[in-house]
Design an enzyme around this catalytic site. Structure first.
Site, PDB file in Angstrom:
ATOM      1  N   THR A  39     -15.415 -12.418   8.688  1.00 17.09           N
ATOM      2  CA  THR A  39     -16.599 -11.621   8.381  1.00 17.09           C
ATOM      3  C   THR A  39     -16.509 -11.182   6.914  1.00 17.09           C
ATOM      4  O   THR A  39     -17.460 -11.290   6.149  1.00 17.09           O
ATOM      5  CB  THR A  39     -16.653 -10.404   9.319  1.00 17.09           C
ATOM      6  OG1 THR A  39     -16.626 -10.886  10.657  1.00 17.09           O
ATOM      7  CG2 THR A  39     -17.879  -9.571   9.063  1.00 17.09           C
TER       8      THR A  39
ATOM      9  N   ASP B 114      -7.807 -15.409   4.499  1.00 17.50           N
ATOM     10  CA  ASP B 114      -8.540 -15.226   5.750  1.00 17.50           C
ATOM     11  C   ASP B 114     -10.026 -15.125   5.420  1.00 17.50           C
ATOM     12  O   ASP B 114     -10.468 -14.167   4.794  1.00 17.50           O
ATOM     13  CB  ASP B 114      -8.049 -13.954   6.456  1.00 17.50           C
ATOM     14  CG  ASP B 114      -8.672 -13.778   7.842  1.00 17.50           C
ATOM     15  OD1 ASP B 114      -9.681 -14.431   8.154  1.00 17.50           O
ATOM     16  OD2 ASP B 114      -8.141 -12.948   8.616  1.00 17.50           O
TER      17      ASP B 114
ATOM     18  N   THR C 143     -34.308 -24.619  -1.552  1.00 19.41           N
ATOM     19  CA  THR C 143     -33.829 -23.233  -1.441  1.00 19.41           C
ATOM     20  C   THR C 143     -32.691 -23.143  -0.425  1.00 19.41           C
ATOM     21  O   THR C 143     -31.626 -22.578  -0.702  1.00 19.41           O
ATOM     22  CB  THR C 143     -34.990 -22.311  -0.990  1.00 19.41           C
ATOM     23  OG1 THR C 143     -36.061 -22.458  -1.907  1.00 19.41           O
ATOM     24  CG2 THR C 143     -34.549 -20.865  -0.937  1.00 19.41           C
TER      25      THR C 143
ATOM     26  N   TYR D  36       0.817  -1.214   0.000  1.00 19.46           N
ATOM     27  CA  TYR D  36       0.000   0.000   0.000  1.00 19.46           C
ATOM     28  C   TYR D  36       0.857   1.273   0.000  1.00 19.46           C
ATOM     29  O   TYR D  36       1.840   1.369   0.732  1.00 19.46           O
ATOM     30  CB  TYR D  36      -0.905   0.025   1.244  1.00 19.46           C
ATOM     31  CG  TYR D  36      -2.213  -0.733   1.110  1.00 19.46           C
ATOM     32  CD1 TYR D  36      -2.324  -1.854   0.286  1.00 19.46           C
ATOM     33  CD2 TYR D  36      -3.339  -0.321   1.814  1.00 19.46           C
ATOM     34  CE1 TYR D  36      -3.530  -2.539   0.185  1.00 19.46           C
ATOM     35  CE2 TYR D  36      -4.544  -1.005   1.719  1.00 19.46           C
ATOM     36  CZ  TYR D  36      -4.639  -2.116   0.900  1.00 19.46           C
ATOM     37  OH  TYR D  36      -5.826  -2.790   0.812  1.00 19.46           O
TER      38      TYR D  36
ATOM     39  N   ASP E 240      -5.391  -6.759  10.636  1.00 20.46           N
ATOM     40  CA  ASP E 240      -5.529  -8.228  10.677  1.00 20.46           C
ATOM     41  C   ASP E 240      -4.791  -8.848   9.482  1.00 20.46           C
ATOM     42  O   ASP E 240      -4.075  -9.847   9.614  1.00 20.46           O
ATOM     43  CB  ASP E 240      -7.005  -8.668  10.724  1.00 20.46           C
ATOM     44  CG  ASP E 240      -7.891  -8.026   9.659  1.00 20.46           C
ATOM     45  OD1 ASP E 240      -7.438  -7.124   8.919  1.00 20.46           O
ATOM     46  OD2 ASP E 240      -9.064  -8.443   9.560  1.00 20.46           O
ATOM     47  N   ARG E 241      -4.913  -8.220   8.323  1.00 20.05           N
ATOM     48  CA  ARG E 241      -4.211  -8.700   7.131  1.00 20.05           C
ATOM     49  C   ARG E 241      -2.704  -8.580   7.321  1.00 20.05           C
ATOM     50  O   ARG E 241      -1.925  -9.477   6.967  1.00 20.05           O
ATOM     51  CB  ARG E 241      -4.646  -7.902   5.902  1.00 20.05           C
ATOM     52  CG  ARG E 241      -6.131  -8.037   5.599  1.00 20.05           C
ATOM     53  CD  ARG E 241      -6.575  -7.060   4.513  1.00 20.05           C
ATOM     54  NE  ARG E 241      -5.890  -7.304   3.242  1.00 20.05           N
ATOM     55  CZ  ARG E 241      -5.952  -6.481   2.186  1.00 20.05           C
ATOM     56  NH1 ARG E 241      -6.675  -5.364   2.262  1.00 20.05           N
ATOM     57  NH2 ARG E 241      -5.326  -6.770   1.071  1.00 20.05           N
TER      58      ARG E 241
HETATM   59  N1  LIG Z   1     -20.018 -22.253  14.536  1.00 18.29           N
HETATM   60  C1  LIG Z   1     -20.097 -21.955  13.249  1.00 18.29           C
HETATM   61  N2  LIG Z   1     -20.875 -22.665  12.416  1.00 18.29           N
HETATM   62  C2  LIG Z   1     -20.972 -22.378  11.117  1.00 18.29           C
HETATM   63  N3  LIG Z   1     -20.307 -21.374  10.530  1.00 18.29           N
HETATM   64  C3  LIG Z   1     -19.533 -20.617  11.304  1.00 18.29           C
HETATM   65  C4  LIG Z   1     -19.377 -20.851  12.693  1.00 18.29           C
HETATM   66  N4  LIG Z   1     -18.512 -19.931  13.191  1.00 18.29           N
HETATM   67  C5  LIG Z   1     -18.138 -19.168  12.174  1.00 18.29           C
HETATM   68  N5  LIG Z   1     -18.750 -19.560  11.038  1.00 18.29           N
HETATM   69  C6  LIG Z   1     -18.597 -18.986   9.713  1.00 18.29           C
HETATM   70  O1  LIG Z   1     -17.334 -18.437   9.550  1.00 18.29           O
HETATM   71  C7  LIG Z   1     -17.428 -17.112   9.065  1.00 18.29           C
HETATM   72  C8  LIG Z   1     -16.540 -16.175   9.805  1.00 18.29           C
HETATM   73  O2  LIG Z   1     -16.034 -16.771  10.932  1.00 18.29           O
HETATM   74  P1  LIG Z   1     -15.469 -15.993  12.136  1.00 18.29           P
HETATM   75  O3  LIG Z   1     -16.561 -15.222  12.784  1.00 18.29           O
HETATM   76  O4  LIG Z   1     -14.687 -16.971  12.921  1.00 18.29           O
HETATM   77  O5  LIG Z   1     -14.507 -15.006  11.450  1.00 18.29           O
HETATM   78  P2  LIG Z   1     -13.442 -14.129  12.104  1.00 18.29           P
HETATM   79  O6  LIG Z   1     -12.176 -14.486  11.428  1.00 18.29           O
HETATM   80  O7  LIG Z   1     -13.530 -14.176  13.585  1.00 18.29           O
HETATM   81  O8  LIG Z   1     -13.947 -12.736  11.583  1.00 18.29           O
HETATM   82  P3  LIG Z   1     -13.488 -11.317  11.971  1.00 18.29           P
HETATM   83  O9  LIG Z   1     -12.139 -11.450  12.585  1.00 18.29           O
HETATM   84  O10 LIG Z   1     -13.516 -10.607  10.687  1.00 18.29           O
HETATM   85  O11 LIG Z   1     -14.538 -10.872  12.925  1.00 18.29           O
HETATM   86  C9  LIG Z   1     -18.830 -16.658   9.263  1.00 18.29           C
HETATM   87  O12 LIG Z   1     -19.217 -16.058   8.061  1.00 18.29           O
HETATM   88  C10 LIG Z   1     -19.608 -17.911   9.530  1.00 18.29           C
HETATM   89  O13 LIG Z   1     -20.342 -18.246   8.388  1.00 18.29           O
HETATM   90  C1  LIG Z   2     -10.820  -6.129   5.017  1.00 19.93           C
HETATM   91  C2  LIG Z   2     -11.065  -6.316   6.493  1.00 19.93           C
HETATM   92  C3  LIG Z   2     -12.507  -5.912   6.814  1.00 19.93           C
HETATM   93  C4  LIG Z   2     -10.904  -7.813   6.800  1.00 19.93           C
HETATM   94  O1  LIG Z   2     -11.134  -8.077   8.143  1.00 19.93           O
HETATM   95  C5  LIG Z   2     -10.050  -5.513   7.341  1.00 19.93           C
HETATM   96  O2  LIG Z   2      -8.764  -5.923   7.049  1.00 19.93           O
HETATM   97  C6  LIG Z   2     -10.158  -4.020   7.106  1.00 19.93           C
HETATM   98  O3  LIG Z   2     -10.998  -3.357   7.665  1.00 19.93           O
HETATM   99  N1  LIG Z   2      -9.261  -3.484   6.233  1.00 19.93           N
HETATM  100  C7  LIG Z   2      -9.161  -2.083   5.904  1.00 19.93           C
HETATM  101  C8  LIG Z   2      -9.082  -1.871   4.436  1.00 19.93           C
HETATM  102  C9  LIG Z   2      -7.939  -2.586   3.726  1.00 19.93           C
HETATM  103  O4  LIG Z   2      -7.380  -3.565   4.221  1.00 19.93           O
HETATM  104  O5  LIG Z   2      -7.587  -2.110   2.628  1.00 19.93           O
END
Ligand SMILES: Nc1ncnc2c1ncn2[C@@H]1O[C@H](COP(=O)(O)OP(=O)(O)OP(=O)(O)O)[C@@H](O)[C@H]1O
Ligand SMILES: CC(C)(CO)[C@@H](O)C(=O)NCCC(=O)O
Ligand SMILES: [K+]
Length: 237
Positions: free
Chosen positions: A119, A116, A171, A87, A96-97
């Protein structure tokens, strides 16, 4: 030296304890539970990284103050631990990245691809010299199912399907499998693009709860490391 590590993600927070070089298993919690975080008695220091809003950072700083421990927020940088950000404005790259890349490169000691699926879903490519070549940001699994459910009238229900990807005969199974296919396509496409850009197969690092949605046959392609971001944070201790 004992350090309390906290990663504030988009939906949840995660913490772990670093004792010397040993990282404990992580625990996952919500922002409302920050005040009850289990900091070990012998902990001198807290390190955190957040992709959340300013209120989360403030809550973490004030928690540390209430415990009388030193607290440091880690942010994305232009260069650290052998990795150079792609960047032009490195602070804009999600931390996180950034941390997941540091952990991956530190282990691979060469080109690698970080996937990764949280969300949001992200992919980041690093070359042999630690140069970040850039990445992708896309919706995560739940974001996709939520989007379809909320923006259509007749797609209702979500029925889990596991194992290899198959087409759904209802569905709910169609939506679930279709969004699994979207995650799978993202990962497959990132792997192919990385291979084309680097010129050979490279180590893959998978993280995030959404990795569970990949077909089983893909799991063996890389290393599944649920705490990759915390591992990157641990490098800063
Ligand atoms: N217990 C579960 N059962 C089914 N799917 C799940 C479960 N836990 C997480 N997921 C799936 O994994 C995806 C993201 O998981 P998680 O919430 O662990 O991400 P994360 O890495 O903690 O996200 P972030 O750090 O961005 O908040 C969700 O979109 C969900 O669909
Ligand atoms: C892309 C996410 C949402 C992934 O968690 C996070 O890394 C974030 O908010 N990033 C900022 C924008 C970027 O990485 O370019
Ligand atoms: K946003």
């Amino acid at each position: 030296m004992t350090t309390f590590l906290v990663e504030a993600g988009n939906s949840f927070l995660k913490s772990a304890v670093l004792s010397g070089a040993e990282l404990s298993p992580s625990i996952r919690f919500q922002a409302e539970q920050i005040a009850a975080m289990p900091v070990p008695a012998d902990c001198q220091r807290m390190l955190f990284a957040s992709v959340g809003n300013e209120a989360i950072a403030e809550a973490l700083f004030s928690f540390a103050m209430s415990q009388g421990i030193e607290c440091l927020e880690i942010k994305s940088e232009a260069k650290a631990f052998g990795v150079t950000s792609a960047y032009a404005e490195p602070q804009r790259l999600g931390v996180d990245r950034w941390l997941a890349m540091l952990a991956a490169f530190n282990e691979a000691k060469g080109a690698c691809l970080v996937l990764d699926i949280g969300t949001a879903a992200t992919a980041d490519l690093i070359d042999n010299n630690g140069q970040h070549l850039g990445g992708w940001i896309a919706p995560g699994f739940q974001m996709m199912t939520d989007a379809v459910l909320s923006r259509t009238a007749k797609v209702i229900g979500l029925e889990p399907t596991e194992g290899e990807l198959v087409f759904g005969a209802s569905t709910g199974t169609g939506l679930y499998a279709g969004c699994r296919a979207m995650v799978t396509g993202f990962v497959t496409s990132a792997i192919a693009t990385a291979k084309a850009q680097i010129g050979q197969d490279i180590p893959l690092f998978f993280t995030g709860g959404g990795i569970r949605h990949l077909p089983n046959s893909m799991g063996s392609l890389g290393r599944y490391r649920p705490d990759l971001v915390l591992e990157g944070l641990a490098l800063y201790s």
